[in-house]
Design a protein around this motif. Structure first.
Motif, PDB file in Angstrom:
ATOM      1  N   TRP A 201       3.241  -5.738  -1.752  1.00 25.58           N
ATOM      2  CA  TRP A 201       2.413  -5.926  -0.556  1.00 25.58           C
ATOM      3  C   TRP A 201       2.965  -5.093   0.603  1.00 25.58           C
ATOM      4  CZ3 TRP A 201      -0.991  -8.551  -3.223  1.00 25.58           C
ATOM      5  CH2 TRP A 201      -0.625  -9.593  -4.083  1.00 25.58           C
ATOM      6  N   ASN A 202       2.058  -4.369   1.225  1.00 24.22           N
ATOM      7  CA  ASN A 202       2.426  -3.582   2.411  1.00 24.22           C
ATOM      8  C   ASN A 202       2.475  -4.519   3.612  1.00 24.22           C
ATOM      9  OD1 ASN A 202       2.467  -2.009   4.685  1.00 24.22           O
ATOM     10  ND2 ASN A 202       0.922  -0.552   3.966  1.00 24.22           N
ATOM     11  N   PRO A 203       3.639  -4.704   4.230  1.00 26.24           N
ATOM     12  CA  PRO A 203       3.741  -5.688   5.322  1.00 26.24           C
ATOM     13  C   PRO A 203       2.787  -5.387   6.470  1.00 26.24           C
ATOM     14  CG  PRO A 203       5.868  -4.553   4.927  1.00 26.24           C
ATOM     15  CD  PRO A 203       4.897  -4.016   3.928  1.00 26.24           C
ATOM     16  N   ILE A 256      -5.379  -1.278  -5.679  1.00 24.84           N
ATOM     17  CA  ILE A 256      -5.455   0.181  -5.486  1.00 24.84           C
ATOM     18  C   ILE A 256      -4.153   0.670  -4.859  1.00 24.84           C
ATOM     19  CG2 ILE A 256      -6.667   2.005  -4.205  1.00 24.84           C
ATOM     20  CD1 ILE A 256      -9.221   0.149  -4.503  1.00 24.84           C
ATOM     21  N   ASP A 257      -3.672  -0.103  -3.882  1.00 31.79           N
ATOM     22  CA  ASP A 257      -2.413   0.235  -3.217  1.00 31.79           C
ATOM     23  C   ASP A 257      -1.243   0.173  -4.219  1.00 31.79           C
ATOM     24  OD1 ASP A 257      -1.019   0.979  -0.918  1.00 31.79           O
ATOM     25  OD2 ASP A 257      -0.420  -1.099  -0.516  1.00 31.79           O
ATOM     26  N   ASP A 258      -1.305  -0.797  -5.117  1.00 32.57           N
ATOM     27  CA  ASP A 258      -0.266  -0.971  -6.136  1.00 32.57           C
ATOM     28  C   ASP A 258      -0.268   0.226  -7.103  1.00 32.57           C
ATOM     29  OD1 ASP A 258       1.611  -3.053  -7.485  1.00 32.57           O
ATOM     30  OD2 ASP A 258       0.292  -2.478  -9.120  1.00 32.57           O
ATOM     31  N   THR A 259      -1.466   0.647  -7.516  1.00 33.96           N
ATOM     32  CA  THR A 259      -1.568   1.816  -8.399  1.00 33.96           C
ATOM     33  C   THR A 259      -1.001   3.052  -7.696  1.00 33.96           C
ATOM     34  OG1 THR A 259      -3.559   0.870  -9.371  1.00 33.96           O
ATOM     35  CG2 THR A 259      -3.163   3.209  -9.773  1.00 33.96           C
ATOM     36  N   ALA A 260      -1.271   3.150  -6.396  1.00 34.98           N
ATOM     37  CA  ALA A 260      -0.775   4.303  -5.642  1.00 34.98           C
ATOM     38  C   ALA A 260       0.753   4.296  -5.573  1.00 34.98           C
ATOM     39  CB  ALA A 260      -1.365   4.299  -4.232  1.00 34.98           C
ATOM     40  N   GLN A 261       1.358   3.109  -5.739  1.00 38.02           N
ATOM     41  CA  GLN A 261       2.827   3.030  -5.770  1.00 38.02           C
ATOM     42  C   GLN A 261       3.357   3.200  -7.195  1.00 38.02           C
ATOM     43  OE1 GLN A 261       4.385  -0.410  -3.405  1.00 38.02           O
ATOM     44  NE2 GLN A 261       2.320  -0.529  -2.560  1.00 38.02           N
ATOM     45  N   ASN A 262       2.467   3.674  -8.087  1.00 39.40           N
ATOM     46  CA  ASN A 262       2.861   4.069  -9.457  1.00 39.40           C
ATOM     47  C   ASN A 262       3.179   2.897 -10.382  1.00 39.40           C
ATOM     48  OD1 ASN A 262       3.191   6.138 -11.355  1.00 39.40           O
ATOM     49  ND2 ASN A 262       5.406   6.271 -11.016  1.00 39.40           N
TER      50      ASN A 262
END
Ligand SMILES: *[C@@H]1O[C@H](CO)[C@@H](O)[C@H](O)[C@H]1NC(C)=O
Length: 388
Positions: A201-203, A256-262
């Motif tokens: 999670w992006n704070p 989507i954000d998680d996928t972007a973090q590989n």
């Protein structure tokens, strides 16, 4: 290990006269010391002062010359949680629940080895004295401690660097662990993450009128990615397994954000479609057997029926048996470190089901580390090939 002396209970009747002339300046012979060991050296599972699996305790942080191959280290810290606190008591609970693991009765039938009587010197390093008052100081304490221990001298050539098995504490400790590992190995690491939740999670995506709090038990993988601790290469992803978390907002942005973090994701539900074997195959396909992998187990990967003693329980998880079977199936990974976190014993039953599961997870992971080292010994050019 001491428990080999168990068998010599039979010889008790013959032991004797040495005691009658004990006094302070007595010079003990090797034979007499061996006799004492044979007589008093074993521990029943319910005896002793409570190290993990009755392993020898070394205060590793203050005894820097003591070498080890695998270390159990507690990080009793829980002030970065978002729901139930209490994981600061996790290391103690896991140690207590490990009481029926002894070196004597430690043979793991699925692996064909006893990890406590093999090439590796396994010690219980005790706890990092993490402050419960200030999370920035706590993060720095955990980081420095794990960096120090990760650089220690090993005993066996099969462990070129020591492997740390950390007991949480809340999940935020994985950030210090990854900081330490990337420094020790000089490269970004791939993570295998068993959890109900993403923890990427992006704070900044959360309400922050009063200021952003970055270091939490749900943001440490986001921080790790920002800091360059995780590989971004698409051929070297990190893996979540056991997911069943709700997401924020009204769409798939978190994923989507998680996928972007590989990261690649295996949901808890996937086990119904592809089975335990499918989960194992998916994990091994993503991580392989050569790259260094850090394995992080949030005990809430298990269903609350099996592990209610945790900070953020989510119904619909794997059974303890399914999870252990998965861990056994991924024994070929090149594990360079691991943690078991979020055991919060105040919420478990009197039968200690949650901490028992955690202690079993630790045993399976140590077994796999030792077995992997044994296999590397046979390989051309593998660690220890020249030395042994
Ligand atoms: C991966 O990408 C993130 C976000 O762009 C970046 O901060 C991080 O340094 C990268 N990691 C590596 C190992 O290059």
């Amino acid at each position: 290990m001491k428990s080999a002396a168990f068998l010599s209970l039979l010889a008790l009747a013959g032991l004797s006269a040495a005691c009658s002339h004990d006094h302070d300046d007595k010079e003990w012979t090797q034979e007499e010391l061996a006799e004492l060991e044979a007589k008093w050296g074993n521990e029943w599972s319910f005896n002793g002062i409570g190290t993990f699996a009755h392993l020898n305790h070394v205060k590793c942080l203050t005894e820097p010359t003591e070498p080890f191959d695998i270390a159990i280290v507690g990080a009793p810290f829980d002030t970065a949680v978002t729901y139930r606190p209490g994981a600061r008591f996790g290391p103690r609970a896991i140690r207590q629940a490990s009481a029926r693991q002894t070196s004597f009765r430690g043979f793991n039938p699925r692996a064909g080895i006893n990890p406590y009587q093999n090439w590796a010197k396994v010690v219980d390093c005790g706890d990092i004295p993490v402050t419960p008052i200030d999370n920035n100081i706590a993060r720095e304490q955990m980081t420095q401690a794990l960096k120090q221990l990760g650089r220690r001298r090993t005993v066996s050539a099969l462990a070129p660097k020591p492997k740390l098995m950390t007991l949480g504490g809340d999940h935020s400790l994985t950030l210090p662990a990854l900081r330490a590992l990337t420094e020790v190995y000089g490269r970004p690491i791939q993570v295998l993450h068993f959890d109900a939740h993403l923890d990427t999670w992006n704070p900044a995506a959360y309400p922050s009128y009063w200021g952003e709090t970055h270091f939490t038990h749900g943001s440490m993988f986001w921080m790790a990615n920002q800091e360059g601790l995780l590989s971004n290469s698409s051929s070297e992803p990190s893996v979540h397994a056991g997911l069943r978390t709700r997401l924020s907002g009204t769409d798939w942005t978190d994923n989507i954000d998680d996928t972007a973090q590989n990261w690649v994701r295996f949901a808890a539900d996937d086990i119904d479609d592809i089975g335990v074997k499918g989960i194992i195959a998916g994990i091994m396909g993503a991580l392989g057997t050569e790259n260094p992998v850090y394995l992080s187990v949030d005990i809430d990967v298990l269903d609350p029926a099996f592990a209610p003693g945790t900070g953020t329980p989510e119904p619909g998880g794997w059974t303890t048996r399914e999870f252990i079977r998965i861990l056994r199936g991924i024994e070929g990974l090149n594990l360079v470190g691991a943690d078991v976190v979020e055991v919060s014993p105040a919420y478990q039953g009197n039968g200690e089901e949650t901490s028992l599961a955690a202690a079993q997870v630790v045993y399976e992971l140590i077994t796999s580390m030792v077995k992997r080292g044994q296999q590397d010994m046979g390989k051309e050019g593998g660690p220890g090939h020249d030395e042994l």
